[in-house]
Write a protein that holds these residues in place. Structure first.
Motif, PDB file in Angstrom:
ATOM      1  N   VAL A 163       0.833  -1.212   0.000  1.00  0.00           N
ATOM      2  CA  VAL A 163       0.000   0.000   0.000  1.00  0.00           C
ATOM      3  C   VAL A 163       0.875   1.274   0.000  1.00  0.00           C
ATOM      4  N   GLU A 164       2.168   1.079  -0.190  1.00  0.00           N
ATOM      5  CA  GLU A 164       3.115   2.213  -0.172  1.00  0.00           C
ATOM      6  C   GLU A 164       2.705   3.365  -1.110  1.00  0.00           C
ATOM      7  N   PRO A 165       2.260   3.079  -2.363  1.00  0.00           N
ATOM      8  CA  PRO A 165       1.868   4.194  -3.238  1.00  0.00           C
ATOM      9  C   PRO A 165       0.748   5.043  -2.636  1.00  0.00           C
ATOM     10  N   VAL A 166      -0.209   4.397  -1.973  1.00  0.00           N
ATOM     11  CA  VAL A 166      -1.310   5.155  -1.363  1.00  0.00           C
ATOM     12  C   VAL A 166      -0.746   6.048  -0.266  1.00  0.00           C
ATOM     13  N   ARG A 167       0.150   5.468   0.553  1.00  0.00           N
ATOM     14  CA  ARG A 167       0.724   6.247   1.670  1.00  0.00           C
ATOM     15  C   ARG A 167       1.507   7.460   1.160  1.00  0.00           C
ATOM     16  N   MET A 168       2.158   7.313  -0.013  1.00  0.00           N
ATOM     17  CA  MET A 168       2.894   8.458  -0.575  1.00  0.00           C
ATOM     18  C   MET A 168       1.948   9.623  -0.827  1.00  0.00           C
ATOM     19  N   PHE A 169       0.781   9.297  -1.384  1.00  0.00           N
ATOM     20  CA  PHE A 169      -0.182  10.358  -1.703  1.00  0.00           C
ATOM     21  C   PHE A 169      -0.837  10.898  -0.431  1.00  0.00           C
ATOM     22  N   VAL A 170      -1.064  10.029   0.542  1.00  0.00           N
ATOM     23  CA  VAL A 170      -1.713  10.500   1.775  1.00  0.00           C
ATOM     24  C   VAL A 170      -0.759  11.398   2.546  1.00  0.00           C
ATOM     25  N   SER A 171       0.541  11.012   2.566  1.00  0.00           N
ATOM     26  CA  SER A 171       1.453  11.774   3.428  1.00  0.00           C
ATOM     27  C   SER A 171       1.867  13.109   2.835  1.00  0.00           C
ATOM     28  N   ASP A 172       1.529  13.375   1.570  1.00  0.00           N
ATOM     29  CA  ASP A 172       1.879  14.705   1.053  1.00  0.00           C
ATOM     30  C   ASP A 172       0.813  15.743   1.415  1.00  0.00           C
ATOM     31  N   GLY A 173      -0.233  15.280   2.104  1.00  0.00           N
ATOM     32  CA  GLY A 173      -1.231  16.231   2.610  1.00  0.00           C
ATOM     33  C   GLY A 173      -2.335  16.561   1.620  1.00  0.00           C
ATOM     34  N   GLY A 174      -2.267  15.978   0.416  1.00  0.00           N
ATOM     35  CA  GLY A 174      -3.307  16.250  -0.582  1.00  0.00           C
ATOM     36  C   GLY A 174      -4.486  15.296  -0.430  1.00  0.00           C
ATOM     37  N   GLU A 175      -5.447  15.453  -1.333  1.00  0.00           N
ATOM     38  CA  GLU A 175      -6.645  14.606  -1.246  1.00  0.00           C
ATOM     39  C   GLU A 175      -6.499  13.349  -2.089  1.00  0.00           C
ATOM     40  N   CYS A 176      -7.178  12.304  -1.700  1.00  0.00           N
ATOM     41  CA  CYS A 176      -7.274  11.114  -2.565  1.00  0.00           C
ATOM     42  C   CYS A 176      -8.428  10.233  -2.110  1.00  0.00           C
ATOM     43  N   LEU A 177      -8.815   9.328  -3.004  1.00  0.00           N
ATOM     44  CA  LEU A 177      -9.857   8.350  -2.678  1.00  0.00           C
ATOM     45  C   LEU A 177      -9.242   6.960  -2.783  1.00  0.00           C
ATOM     46  N   VAL A 178      -9.668   6.062  -1.910  1.00  0.00           N
ATOM     47  CA  VAL A 178      -9.155   4.686  -1.957  1.00  0.00           C
ATOM     48  C   VAL A 178     -10.327   3.719  -1.836  1.00  0.00           C
ATOM     49  N   ALA A 179     -10.527   2.934  -2.885  1.00  0.00           N
ATOM     50  CA  ALA A 179     -11.541   1.882  -2.828  1.00  0.00           C
ATOM     51  C   ALA A 179     -10.810   0.589  -2.506  1.00  0.00           C
ATOM     52  N   GLN A 180     -11.139   0.009  -1.376  1.00  0.00           N
ATOM     53  CA  GLN A 180     -10.386  -1.138  -0.883  1.00  0.00           C
ATOM     54  C   GLN A 180     -11.292  -2.364  -0.814  1.00  0.00           C
ATOM     55  N   SER A 181     -10.753  -3.480  -1.261  1.00  0.00           N
ATOM     56  CA  SER A 181     -11.544  -4.708  -1.254  1.00  0.00           C
ATOM     57  C   SER A 181     -10.841  -5.788  -0.437  1.00  0.00           C
ATOM     58  N   TYR A 182     -11.632  -6.577   0.291  1.00  0.00           N
ATOM     59  CA  TYR A 182     -11.067  -7.712   1.032  1.00  0.00           C
ATOM     60  C   TYR A 182     -11.444  -9.040   0.381  1.00  0.00           C
ATOM     61  N   SER A 183     -12.028  -8.949  -0.830  1.00  0.00           N
ATOM     62  CA  SER A 183     -12.489 -10.178  -1.497  1.00  0.00           C
ATOM     63  C   SER A 183     -11.378 -11.203  -1.619  1.00  0.00           C
ATOM     64  N   LYS A 184     -10.261 -10.757  -2.189  1.00  0.00           N
ATOM     65  CA  LYS A 184      -9.161 -11.693  -2.454  1.00  0.00           C
ATOM     66  C   LYS A 184      -8.266 -11.855  -1.237  1.00  0.00           C
ATOM     67  N   THR A 185      -7.972 -10.734  -0.564  1.00  0.00           N
ATOM     68  CA  THR A 185      -6.960 -10.789   0.495  1.00  0.00           C
ATOM     69  C   THR A 185      -7.423 -11.572   1.707  1.00  0.00           C
ATOM     70  N   MET A 186      -8.744 -11.649   1.902  1.00  0.00           N
ATOM     71  CA  MET A 186      -9.224 -12.438   3.038  1.00  0.00           C
ATOM     72  C   MET A 186     -10.135 -13.572   2.588  1.00  0.00           C
ATOM     73  N   GLY A 187     -10.139 -13.823   1.298  1.00  0.00           N
ATOM     74  CA  GLY A 187     -10.970 -14.926   0.794  1.00  0.00           C
ATOM     75  C   GLY A 187     -12.438 -14.715   1.116  1.00  0.00           C
ATOM     76  N   LEU A 188     -12.911 -13.468   0.986  1.00  0.00           N
ATOM     77  CA  LEU A 188     -14.302 -13.161   1.366  1.00  0.00           C
ATOM     78  C   LEU A 188     -15.105 -12.683   0.162  1.00  0.00           C
ATOM     79  N   TYR A 189     -14.834 -13.304  -0.989  1.00  0.00           N
ATOM     80  CA  TYR A 189     -15.453 -12.835  -2.224  1.00  0.00           C
ATOM     81  C   TYR A 189     -16.973 -12.700  -2.116  1.00  0.00           C
ATOM     82  N   ALA A 190     -17.614 -13.733  -1.580  1.00  0.00           N
ATOM     83  CA  ALA A 190     -19.080 -13.738  -1.575  1.00  0.00           C
ATOM     84  C   ALA A 190     -19.665 -12.776  -0.548  1.00  0.00           C
TER      85      ALA A 190
END
Ligand code: PLP
Length: 288
Positions: A113-140
């Protein structure tokens, strides 16, 4: 979203996850693309990406995949992300991260998630859509989150009230089951550690399968340079097989993949690699 943001243009990487154009056109956005994949190197067309973002409409939204790019398996390096960040901030482009594979690239949710943190730590705005489908095997369970980072608390309050207006007629209140599972795991140190071990095991297994497929094609003398199989990261290999070759493999070998040649490496195992390599070899050496 259209109602509340002045810019109605979103830039998507070329290529991108097949559902991205659907989301944004359904929400009324104008779609544009920025160069991303270089078919010659099976890697990143970094200069093309910089040129296209450099000439993008000021204030437009740019969809970025945080890690494990779907469908190419090609991610920018940290240095390249830094250049992308500087350019986007200069051009006042709004970053919208799609984060669907956090931890499934390196095995570390922090590193991925380093790229997201780069944008967050520069103090500007951003949106992050995060999914746990694959990372936690919770697709359904359809479990994810939308994070919107604002510069000021006052803006955050306005954004939240607008989001409530969007959500109310859409799903009103989210289902709780999947969210409870994720929360329980993230809050419990032992469960969290177990999850990290499992993520790493999955990444290591995919890396082994990548190497096995590369070796199997090498042994067969399959024409072409297949080094991108081990260079690309995350769940996907953008094989370079064309539509006709994919159709041949489906018809003759009953191997199913998307017509752009994308292989989901998580669906492969040591036992099935030789069969896939045979099919790829036959597809590549066959004259159509
Ligand atoms: C880049 C990307 N974003 C989003 C998704 C979908 O995530 P979800 O399962 O939360 O709908 C996928 C799934 O294939 C994906 O590859």
């Amino acid at each position: 979203m259209l109602l509340f943001f002045l810019q109605h243009t979103v830039y998507l990487s070329q290529p991108t996850y097949g559902n991205h154009p659907n989301f944004f056109s359904a929400a009324g956005f104008a779609l544009k693309t920025y160069r991303y994949y270089d078919a010659k190197t099976c890697g990143l067309d970094f200069q093309g990406l910089l040129d296209d973002l450099g000439s993008a409409t000021t204030g437009a939204i740019v969809l970025l995949q945080a890690s494990g790019h779907n469908p190419t398996g090609v991610d920018p390096t940290s240095q390249q992300w830094e250049q992308i960040r500087q350019l986007m901030r200069l051009k006042r482009l709004l970053p919208f991260f799609d984060c669907a594979y956090q931890g499934l690239v390196s095995g570390s949710p922090n590193a991925d998630v380093e790229p997201v943190r780069m944008f967050v730590s520069d103090g500007g705005e951003c949106l992050v859509a995060q999914s746990y489908s694959k990372t936690m095997g919770l697709y359904a369970e359809r479990i994810g989150a939308l994070h919107i980072v604002c510069k000021k608390a006052e803006v955050a309050r306005c954004v939240e009230s607008q989001l409530r207006l969007v959500i109310r007629p859409m799903y009103s209140s989210p289902p709780i089951h999947g969210a409870s599972i994720v929360t329980t795991i993230l809050r419990d140190r032992d469960m969290y550690n177990e999850w990290i071990i499992e993520l790493k095991a999955m990444c290591d297994r995919i890396a082994r399968v990548r190497q096995q497929l590369f070796d199997a094609l090498h042994v067969r003398g399959t024409p072409g340079n297949w080094s991108h199989i081990t260079r690309q990261v995350g769940m996907y290999t953008f094989s370079g097989l064309n539509e006709e070759q994919v159709a041949f493999m489906t018809k003759e070998y009953h191997i199913y993949m998307s017509s752009d040649g994308r292989i989901n490496m998580a669906g492969l195992g040591s036992k099935t690699v030789p069969y896939l390599a045979d099919a790829m070899h036959a597809a590549v050496t066959r004259t159509f």
